[in-house]
Design a protein around this motif. Structure first.
Motif, PDB file in Angstrom:
ATOM      1  N   VAL A   1       0.727  -1.086  -0.074  1.00  0.00           N
ATOM      2  CA  VAL A   1       0.102  -0.012   0.019  1.00  0.00           C
ATOM      3  C   VAL A   1       0.953   1.331   0.101  1.00  0.00           C
ATOM      4  CG1 VAL A   1      -1.439   1.343   1.544  1.00  0.00           C
ATOM      5  CG2 VAL A   1      -2.073  -1.144   1.154  1.00  0.00           C
ATOM      6  N   ALA A   2       2.036   1.141   0.718  1.00  0.00           N
ATOM      7  CA  ALA A   2       3.007   2.443   0.673  1.00  0.00           C
ATOM      8  C   ALA A   2       3.248   2.521  -0.571  1.00  0.00           C
ATOM      9  CB  ALA A   2       4.042   2.132   1.769  1.00  0.00           C
ATOM     10  N   VAL A   3       3.821   1.927  -1.348  1.00  0.00           N
ATOM     11  CA  VAL A   3       4.390   1.833  -2.659  1.00  0.00           C
ATOM     12  C   VAL A   3       3.126   2.435  -3.478  1.00  0.00           C
ATOM     13  CG1 VAL A   3       4.974   0.891  -4.786  1.00  0.00           C
ATOM     14  CG2 VAL A   3       5.929  -0.027  -2.716  1.00  0.00           C
ATOM     15  N   LEU A   4       1.804   1.843  -3.577  1.00  0.00           N
ATOM     16  CA  LEU A   4       0.797   2.317  -4.338  1.00  0.00           C
ATOM     17  C   LEU A   4       0.474   3.778  -4.038  1.00  0.00           C
ATOM     18  CD1 LEU A   4      -1.542  -0.902  -4.182  1.00  0.00           C
ATOM     19  CD2 LEU A   4      -0.307   0.030  -6.082  1.00  0.00           C
ATOM     20  N   GLU A   5       0.577   3.953  -2.614  1.00  0.00           N
ATOM     21  CA  GLU A   5       0.299   5.594  -2.393  1.00  0.00           C
ATOM     22  C   GLU A   5       1.248   6.450  -2.641  1.00  0.00           C
ATOM     23  OE1 GLU A   5      -2.268   7.061   0.105  1.00  0.00           O
ATOM     24  OE2 GLU A   5      -3.070   5.190  -1.043  1.00  0.00           O
ATOM     25  N   ARG A   6       2.491   6.047  -2.986  1.00  0.00           N
ATOM     26  CA  ARG A   6       3.805   6.983  -3.071  1.00  0.00           C
ATOM     27  C   ARG A   6       3.915   7.085  -4.643  1.00  0.00           C
ATOM     28  NH1 ARG A   6       8.260   7.410   1.254  1.00  0.00           N
ATOM     29  NH2 ARG A   6       8.494   9.518   0.373  1.00  0.00           N
ATOM     30  N   ASP A   7       3.567   6.123  -5.132  1.00  0.00           N
ATOM     31  CA  ASP A   7       4.069   5.896  -6.631  1.00  0.00           C
ATOM     32  C   ASP A   7       3.560   6.775  -7.630  1.00  0.00           C
ATOM     33  OD1 ASP A   7       5.690   4.878  -8.676  1.00  0.00           O
ATOM     34  OD2 ASP A   7       4.191   3.360  -9.320  1.00  0.00           O
ATOM     35  N   ARG A   8       4.194   7.506  -8.305  1.00  0.00           N
ATOM     36  CA  ARG A   8       3.543   8.549  -9.200  1.00  0.00           C
ATOM     37  C   ARG A   8       4.707   8.970 -10.380  1.00  0.00           C
ATOM     38  NH1 ARG A   8       1.782  12.331  -4.768  1.00  0.00           N
ATOM     39  NH2 ARG A   8       1.707  10.480  -3.840  1.00  0.00           N
ATOM     40  N   ARG A   9       4.388   9.442 -11.289  1.00  0.00           N
ATOM     41  CA  ARG A   9       5.156   9.776 -12.310  1.00  0.00           C
ATOM     42  C   ARG A   9       5.433  11.645 -12.289  1.00  0.00           C
ATOM     43  NH1 ARG A   9       4.827   6.256 -16.893  1.00  0.00           N
ATOM     44  NH2 ARG A   9       3.484   4.786 -15.697  1.00  0.00           N
ATOM     45  N   TYR A  10       6.817  11.773 -12.128  1.00  0.00           N
ATOM     46  CA  TYR A  10       7.081  13.180 -12.179  1.00  0.00           C
ATOM     47  C   TYR A  10       7.852  13.556 -13.305  1.00  0.00           C
ATOM     48  CZ  TYR A  10       6.572  13.473  -7.150  1.00  0.00           C
ATOM     49  OH  TYR A  10       6.006  13.213  -5.715  1.00  0.00           O
ATOM     50  N   VAL A  11       7.991  14.903 -13.447  1.00  0.00           N
ATOM     51  CA  VAL A  11       8.694  15.393 -14.930  1.00  0.00           C
ATOM     52  C   VAL A  11       9.747  16.177 -14.433  1.00  0.00           C
ATOM     53  CG1 VAL A  11       8.416  16.883 -16.714  1.00  0.00           C
ATOM     54  CG2 VAL A  11       6.712  15.388 -16.192  1.00  0.00           C
ATOM     55  N   ASN A  12      11.187  16.161 -14.607  1.00  0.00           N
ATOM     56  CA  ASN A  12      12.033  16.859 -14.430  1.00  0.00           C
ATOM     57  C   ASN A  12      11.939  18.242 -14.937  1.00  0.00           C
ATOM     58  OD1 ASN A  12      14.773  18.014 -14.300  1.00  0.00           O
ATOM     59  ND2 ASN A  12      15.696  16.116 -14.777  1.00  0.00           N
ATOM     60  N   LEU A  13      11.954  19.190 -14.067  1.00  0.00           N
ATOM     61  CA  LEU A  13      11.827  20.591 -14.745  1.00  0.00           C
ATOM     62  C   LEU A  13      13.038  21.237 -15.169  1.00  0.00           C
ATOM     63  CD1 LEU A  13       9.335  21.927 -12.045  1.00  0.00           C
ATOM     64  CD2 LEU A  13       8.604  21.095 -14.324  1.00  0.00           C
ATOM     65  N   SER A  14      14.148  20.525 -15.210  1.00  0.00           N
ATOM     66  CA  SER A  14      15.296  20.945 -15.406  1.00  0.00           C
ATOM     67  C   SER A  14      16.086  19.736 -16.055  1.00  0.00           C
ATOM     68  CB  SER A  14      16.288  21.394 -14.327  1.00  0.00           C
ATOM     69  OG  SER A  14      17.509  21.917 -14.497  1.00  0.00           O
ATOM     70  N   PRO A  15      15.701  19.511 -17.278  1.00  0.00           N
ATOM     71  CA  PRO A  15      16.004  18.371 -17.891  1.00  0.00           C
ATOM     72  C   PRO A  15      17.248  18.202 -18.559  1.00  0.00           C
ATOM     73  CG  PRO A  15      14.305  19.211 -18.905  1.00  0.00           C
ATOM     74  CD  PRO A  15      14.543  20.150 -18.142  1.00  0.00           C
ATOM     75  N   TYR A  16      17.576  19.420 -18.978  1.00  0.00           N
ATOM     76  CA  TYR A  16      18.976  19.711 -20.029  1.00  0.00           C
ATOM     77  C   TYR A  16      20.277  19.790 -18.829  1.00  0.00           C
ATOM     78  CZ  TYR A  16      15.643  20.508 -23.622  1.00  0.00           C
ATOM     79  OH  TYR A  16      14.929  20.404 -24.446  1.00  0.00           O
ATOM     80  N   GLY A  17      20.922  18.582 -18.775  1.00  0.00           N
ATOM     81  CA  GLY A  17      22.019  18.634 -17.900  1.00  0.00           C
ATOM     82  C   GLY A  17      21.480  18.353 -16.588  1.00  0.00           C
ATOM     83  N   GLU A  18      22.565  18.012 -15.773  1.00  0.00           N
ATOM     84  CA  GLU A  18      21.998  17.976 -14.322  1.00  0.00           C
ATOM     85  C   GLU A  18      21.957  19.228 -13.763  1.00  0.00           C
ATOM     86  OE1 GLU A  18      25.061  15.913 -12.093  1.00  0.00           O
ATOM     87  OE2 GLU A  18      24.591  13.944 -13.394  1.00  0.00           O
ATOM     88  N   PRO A  19      20.653  19.262 -12.889  1.00  0.00           N
ATOM     89  CA  PRO A  19      20.761  20.709 -12.167  1.00  0.00           C
ATOM     90  C   PRO A  19      21.734  20.558 -10.902  1.00  0.00           C
ATOM     91  CG  PRO A  19      18.854  19.389 -11.679  1.00  0.00           C
ATOM     92  CD  PRO A  19      19.377  18.538 -12.605  1.00  0.00           C
ATOM     93  N   GLN A  20      21.955  21.849 -10.600  1.00  0.00           N
ATOM     94  CA  GLN A  20      23.016  21.946  -9.572  1.00  0.00           C
ATOM     95  C   GLN A  20      22.564  21.742  -8.271  1.00  0.00           C
ATOM     96  OE1 GLN A  20      25.000  25.871  -9.571  1.00  0.00           O
ATOM     97  NE2 GLN A  20      26.982  24.967  -8.447  1.00  0.00           N
ATOM     98  N   LEU A  21      22.646  20.554  -7.894  1.00  0.00           N
ATOM     99  CA  LEU A  21      22.096  20.100  -6.539  1.00  0.00           C
ATOM    100  C   LEU A  21      22.664  20.701  -5.394  1.00  0.00           C
ATOM    101  CD1 LEU A  21      21.474  16.548  -7.336  1.00  0.00           C
ATOM    102  CD2 LEU A  21      19.702  18.170  -7.239  1.00  0.00           C
ATOM    103  N   GLY A  22      24.239  20.969  -5.444  1.00  0.00           N
ATOM    104  CA  GLY A  22      24.827  21.561  -4.431  1.00  0.00           C
ATOM    105  C   GLY A  22      24.404  22.940  -3.838  1.00  0.00           C
ATOM    106  N   ARG A  23      24.037  23.724  -4.784  1.00  0.00           N
ATOM    107  CA  ARG A  23      23.656  25.003  -4.323  1.00  0.00           C
ATOM    108  C   ARG A  23      22.008  25.063  -3.764  1.00  0.00           C
ATOM    109  NH1 ARG A  23      20.118  27.400  -8.659  1.00  0.00           N
ATOM    110  NH2 ARG A  23      20.919  26.886 -10.671  1.00  0.00           N
ATOM    111  N   ARG A  24      21.745  24.104  -3.843  1.00  0.00           N
ATOM    112  CA  ARG A  24      20.131  23.874  -3.220  1.00  0.00           C
ATOM    113  C   ARG A  24      20.402  23.160  -2.196  1.00  0.00           C
ATOM    114  NH1 ARG A  24      19.489  23.557  -9.026  1.00  0.00           N
ATOM    115  NH2 ARG A  24      17.803  24.858  -9.523  1.00  0.00           N
ATOM    116  N   GLY A  25      21.605  22.876  -1.617  1.00  0.00           N
ATOM    117  CA  GLY A  25      21.899  22.016  -0.206  1.00  0.00           C
ATOM    118  C   GLY A  25      21.486  20.524  -0.313  1.00  0.00           C
ATOM    119  N   LEU A  26      21.365  19.864  -1.741  1.00  0.00           N
ATOM    120  CA  LEU A  26      21.078  18.486  -1.796  1.00  0.00           C
ATOM    121  C   LEU A  26      22.231  17.780  -2.160  1.00  0.00           C
ATOM    122  CD1 LEU A  26      17.819  19.247  -4.147  1.00  0.00           C
ATOM    123  CD2 LEU A  26      17.923  18.665  -1.566  1.00  0.00           C
TER     124      LEU A  26
END
Lengths: 417, 417, 417
Positions: free
Chosen positions: A333-358
């Protein structure tokens, strides 16, 4: 859960009648049940709701007046839907109405005859062998009359109207694993789910096998388009490991979620392809409906010697097994609840995760953490084609890690649903 | 069948000529043959029908006038399509026209030169080694003249105009397994099929290899759209187990039927992917036609030491092997005849088989019969997407059981074609 | 190639700065390089070109004035992008700026901090352990100022404008296998390719990792539609066997060509699925671009103990390994150059190869040559759906044999592109 099994076990259920009603009543003490009563004669798909069967007493007495078979001792002694009878006959004639298991002489079999009017008794083969010739008095105090078929439903509404169903057959008399253990697991699951605010709507169906599922489907024809998938639950409490039988679709959301959970959990388990036999997945997966409904059991249908015999009693099921079945369902159920399809809003190259603290700021290290890997996978595969479960499987990561990464990325505005 | 092989074996066949005609004549004594005679020079696809070759006698005599190679003893002694020659020459010069198998010194090889004019003899290598130096008189009494290419056809008309073809090359001289055994099997199969009223139309083609198949295709360009599939039959009688080489399509109806039959039968067998080499499947499966024609042999093309040598004589083939090939083909035909796609007319839930007498009335037993399982499978998968063969494979049931179940369901009005 | 590695090794590179420029200058002595200088602050995709970093000297002196860590001895001693510092501090405070590898005490680790301003030193763990308590003088003479990010490109124009790229990261200081070995291999490959007249256009990109690839992509947004595929090259010189990591697409032309070459060559090798980690395939295969760029290495990313340590020195790479990497790339390029899709112009039946001199005239033999098989395969599968590489894989033949057969058939007018 074991307690609930023990309480439900002695009730003499069938596909209609007061034992079935009593079962729904007991379930209703734990979770709110909407009970439907469908009149005899109602056409349901290709079938018709049968007459209602009730039984009060039944026995066979020998020439000395001693009860050699007694319904009061075990309700499996009477063939389900036996018509009333009161007669005396020699053993040879009686034998045509007696059912035993010669290979399992100490067990009483479970037999029914819903759609061909007859009567009969089931007994231990060793008892049959010990019966002397002579006349026997036969008595079945049953009624087969117009009445109703009963089933119960419990719904936990979610944010979405699409539904996941859990269907338990509740027509078997004193058989513990098949299917009171599943009823107990379903009740506990429903209670746990009610404590959350789920995304999907969850529907629990407690109905007699075959005719009950057919009746429910006939009366919910409009609803089936909303069913995202589900399970028939059976044999939830024996000591065997879990078995999942895929839906007819084979790759329905439920199929994929269960397989992921079973694989990731390390639990010993088996996954079987769909076959049009077993429990009410036969009905849910008939080609006109083709709902993504699989079947979760421990040892599957007809897979243990005690199956459909008096050996399937409360000692045959364990709290541990039921808890393991429940836990697996919660993870699914946890999988069914959380599963979904996202779209990357920054699909060209990797976004810079470092400056977002990620992302770790110190470069050059080669021991990247799973959480960071999960973020990279979600970004890389969130192209509209891949769900989080797809990503978890492709990445070989636990679903929860991937879902957590997706939450972090959504929080940073990097992906959207 | 062995008798027919023995009768056909001594005839000196080639891709044209009287030996080929005589072969078709003998086949025509068993099944009605429509024989076509296509004139030399006729353009056929990228090819041209060659001149007709006939041979009456050929030998090589040593200096003492003793025949050391004699066509009258074995027709493999002469290279097929050898031009006439009468000359005396030293052994060294003669050697350039002699073909042997140094690794199989007691066998005469089979060689031809259809499209490059030359002459030659084939002989045992040990005989060649024993020839003393000296002059040899060489004589080939052959003709290579404008004439015809012959082929024969036998058609068993069916309810449908779509055709299954069985194609046997009939150009090899005294080689038993390759291909008179296949001719004998094809004749027997045709006789058996004629005794039925088949659904498909069956066409048997007896034509020389390559140029014969090309000629047939060139003259039946309009017909090929009707060809549902078929077989080239070769090497049908050796003691090896069966080998099926798939059509270029790989999943044509014939491919699937053969694979199911071989698997279900428990016969040892091999299935090979298509390759553009071997027998006339090369032509039927050329990309422009791409007919679903596979190749059934026992030991396949070039797969046994006796292949294309005098070792491939009637002793090399057995009645048992030919009977097994024939039986396999009959089983495949049975699948092709009965396979079709049904639609479940009661697709919502299972229809109530019990009231139609198609299901046991006593419930609770777990030993459901194969026939009932087959009915459930047919109902479940008859959604327009699955043929009976698909269903049999998915269910792991014998095709006949599934087809019988479909007949019963059709009889009850539950499925339609 | 080893000489070039040895010459490039000592240069202190980073993602910007004079070491990077000097590297491009040395490469430019071998192949003509177009060098781009992109100003600090330029937005590139989700990133911004950082300030330029240059370093002249750096050391740590103990209380006695002895240099215990000296940048002049090894440029890995300074954390990349360290800010300038000149201070005296007790060991305890200094330790927070020191990086070691406790499990590999004799190796200096490689560390950077491009996007979080800090300074630090890397050193052998055994040296750290030997440092007595007390005050230490710390000195880093670096600058972090507006400047430029540099990258270089070398293009070999082909008949077609579609491009194959080879991308090498050139931001790592004194690490030999990672990545000066790849630079040396790329230079040699470019020289070899320049000696041919290639069909495709080949572009070699020498850029700093991550930010360099992102900068190149940002400035070549219009070009990416022309990129047919390519490679990131890394770790090209260690003694391990080859590893190919597939592009995100998994079956891009480069993926299929490499896998065919590796399989046919008999080289020990591994093929890995894409993952969004490793080298700049992360950027080229981000979902917005999804270029068919795979990664060829010997031992892959982080796969050897010397990875990102002073152990990755020129002794760690061998000429033999680099030659083997180069040879593999040449073979892959040969496949990419020759692979194309032909159409059989004589698709009905086999064309008569014999009269075109493409087929042995003597029939009956069973030892057909590979070259003839290749022709039959090309004819059979040249239906517009199969490329020569498809055909080679289906036929189990070396690509070159199939391509030669196609050339012969094209020469005979039997196939056209």
């Amino acid at each position: 859960m074991k307690e609930l099994v023990e309480r439900l076990y002695p009730v003499c259920r069938s596909i209609t009648g007061n034992g079935l009603r009593r079962t729904l009543e007991i379930v209703g003490e734990h979770i709110e049940l909407a009970v439907s009563e469908v009149p005899t004669g109602t056409p349901v798909l290709d079938w018709t709701v049968p007459r209602e069967w009730n039984i009060r007493d039944a026995w066979v007495k020998d020439a000395g007046g001693r009860k050699v078979i007694d319904f009061a001792e075990h309700n499996l002694h009477v063939v389900g839907y036996s018509t009333p009878v009161h007669a005396t006959m020699p053993l040879a004639e009686l034998r045509e109405h007696l059912h035993t298991l010669p290979d399992q002489p100490t067990l009483i079999p479970y037999r029914t005859s819903y759609y061909a009017e007859t009567w009969g008794f089931c007994l231990r083969h060793d008892v049959l062998e010990s019966l002397p010739d002579g006349d026997y008095e036969v008595f079945i105090d049953s009624t087969l009359e117009d009445g109703h078929l009963s089933y119960g439903e419990h719904v936990i509404p979610g944010e979405l109207t699409d539904e996941i169903i859990f269907s338990c057959h509740v027509c078997h008399p004193s058989l513990a694993n098949d299917n009171m253990a599943s009823v107990a697991v379903a009740v506990e699951l429903a209670e746990r789910l009610a404590a959350t605010k789920p995304r999907h709507t969850y529907r629990f169906i407690f109905a007699p096998g075959t005719i009950g599922a057919i009746t429910w489907l006939a009366r919910n024809f409009e609803r089936v388009d909303r069913i995202r998938g589900g399970f028939t639950l059976a044999c939830a409490g024996d000591r065997g490991s879990l078995t999942y039988k895929r839906s007819r679709r084979g790759d329905a959301p439920v199929d994929r979620a269960v397989e992921h959970v079973l694989r990731e959990s390390g639990r010993p388990h088996r996954v079987l392809d769909f076959s049009p036999y077993g429990y009410d997945e036969r009905q849910y997966c008939s080609p006109g409906f083709n709902l993504g409904v699989g079947s979760l059991t421990r040892t599957p249908y007809a897979g243990y010697p005690e199956y459909h015999t008096s050996g399937d009693n409360p000692d045959f099921v364990t709290e541990e097994s039921m808890a393991d079945t429940l836990e697996t369902l919660c993870e699914v159920v946890a999988v069914l609840e959380r599963d979904r399809r996202y779209v990357n809003l920054s699909p060209y190259g990797e976004p810079q995760l470092g400056r977002r603290g990620l992302y770790d700021s110190l470069g050059g290290r080669s021991d990247t953490k799973q959480a960071q890997m999960a973020m990279l996978w979600v970004l890389n595969l969130s192209d509209g084609d891949h769900s989080l479960l797809d990503i978890a499987q492709r990445a070989g990561l636990p679903f929860a890690t991937v879902a957590d990464a997706a939450d972090a990325l959504r929080g940073a505005g990097l992906v959207k649903e």
